[in-house]
Design a protein around this motif. Structure first.
Motif, short mmCIF file in Angstrom:
data_model
loop_
_atom_site.label_atom_id
_atom_site.label_comp_id
_atom_site.label_asym_id
_atom_site.label_seq_id
_atom_site.Cartn_x
_atom_site.Cartn_y
_atom_site.Cartn_z
N ASN A 1 0.85 -1.18 0.00
CA ASN A 1 0.00 0.00 0.00
C ASN A 1 0.89 1.24 0.00
O ASN A 1 1.77 1.37 0.85
CB ASN A 1 -0.88 -0.03 1.26
N PRO A 2 0.68 2.16 -0.94
CA PRO A 2 1.54 3.35 -1.00
C PRO A 2 1.39 4.28 0.20
O PRO A 2 2.30 5.06 0.50
CB PRO A 2 1.12 4.04 -2.29
N GLY B 1 8.45 -4.16 6.03
CA GLY B 1 9.89 -4.24 5.85
C GLY B 1 10.29 -4.03 4.40
O GLY B 1 11.43 -4.30 4.01
N TRP B 2 9.33 -3.54 3.58
CA TRP B 2 9.63 -3.25 2.18
C TRP B 2 10.70 -2.16 2.11
O TRP B 2 10.76 -1.29 2.96
CB TRP B 2 8.35 -2.79 1.47
N GLN C 1 14.07 2.18 -5.08
CA GLN C 1 13.13 1.66 -4.09
C GLN C 1 12.00 0.92 -4.81
O GLN C 1 11.66 -0.21 -4.45
CB GLN C 1 12.55 2.80 -3.26
N LYS C 2 11.43 1.52 -5.83
CA LYS C 2 10.33 0.91 -6.57
C LYS C 2 10.80 -0.37 -7.25
O LYS C 2 10.11 -1.40 -7.21
CB LYS C 2 9.77 1.89 -7.61
N ALA C 3 11.96 -0.35 -7.87
CA ALA C 3 12.49 -1.53 -8.55
C ALA C 3 12.70 -2.68 -7.57
O ALA C 3 12.38 -3.84 -7.88
CB ALA C 3 13.80 -1.18 -9.25
N ALA D 1 8.13 -8.34 -4.71
CA ALA D 1 6.75 -8.74 -4.98
C ALA D 1 6.70 -9.86 -6.02
O ALA D 1 5.88 -10.78 -5.91
CB ALA D 1 5.93 -7.53 -5.43
N LYS D 2 7.58 -9.81 -7.01
CA LYS D 2 7.65 -10.88 -8.01
C LYS D 2 8.07 -12.19 -7.38
O LYS D 2 7.53 -13.26 -7.70
CB LYS D 2 8.62 -10.50 -9.14
N LEU D 3 9.02 -12.12 -6.47
CA LEU D 3 9.46 -13.32 -5.77
C LEU D 3 8.31 -13.95 -4.99
O LEU D 3 8.09 -15.17 -5.04
CB LEU D 3 10.62 -12.98 -4.83
#
Length: 138
Positions: free
Chosen positions: A40-41, A106-107, A117-119, A125-127
């Motif tokens: 969530n942003p 912990g993102w 940060q976004k990358a 998230a892909k993992l």
């Protein structure tokens, strides 16, 4: 010590968490997409529910309750073993009520390099998405 739901205060690696999917953009025939786990942003957390390895009807009811007032209804859930979250360097922190609710946190945070940060968040998230199992709403 136990939470109001009766669950332990610490999430163990062998437990499962379910990320409710309220959009068809979060999955496809191949499985769960990374966008399902995008934090969530506003608060930087990803909401999940602790679950057995098969999602019980009571948890589906909680998902349906959460979908009330949303544009989209409950499509399904991404079911993931907590160990996969921990392996990604993230944490699962119980956050009741509602019962069994928790947040993945912990993102990566980097005020100096928002693009990095976004990358990194997308990579994590892909993992998680690769390790998740798509469960369609019964």
């Amino acid at each position: 010590m136990a939470l109001p739901s009766g669950l332990a205060e610490v999430v163990q690696g062998e437990e499962y968490v379910a990320r409710f999917l309220f959009s068809s953009n979060s999955y496809n025939a191949a499985g769960v997409k990374w966008t399902a786990f995008d934090p969530n942003p506003v608060n930087g957390e990803t909401s999940v529910f602790r679950s057995p390895s098969e999602i019980p009807e009571s948890l589906w009811d909680a998902g349906r309750e959460l979908s009330r007032g949303r544009v989209n209804s409950l499509h399904g859930a991404a079911l993931l073993q907590a160990e996969s979250v921990f392996d990604a360097g993230l944490r699962i922190v119980p956050s009741e009520p509602p019962a069994a609710h928790a947040n993945i946190n912990g993102w990566p945070v980097s005020a100096n390099d928002p693009a990095m940060q976004k990358a990194r968040r997308i990579e994590l998230a892909k993992l998680l998405a690769q390790r998740a199992t798509l469960v369609v709403t019964p």
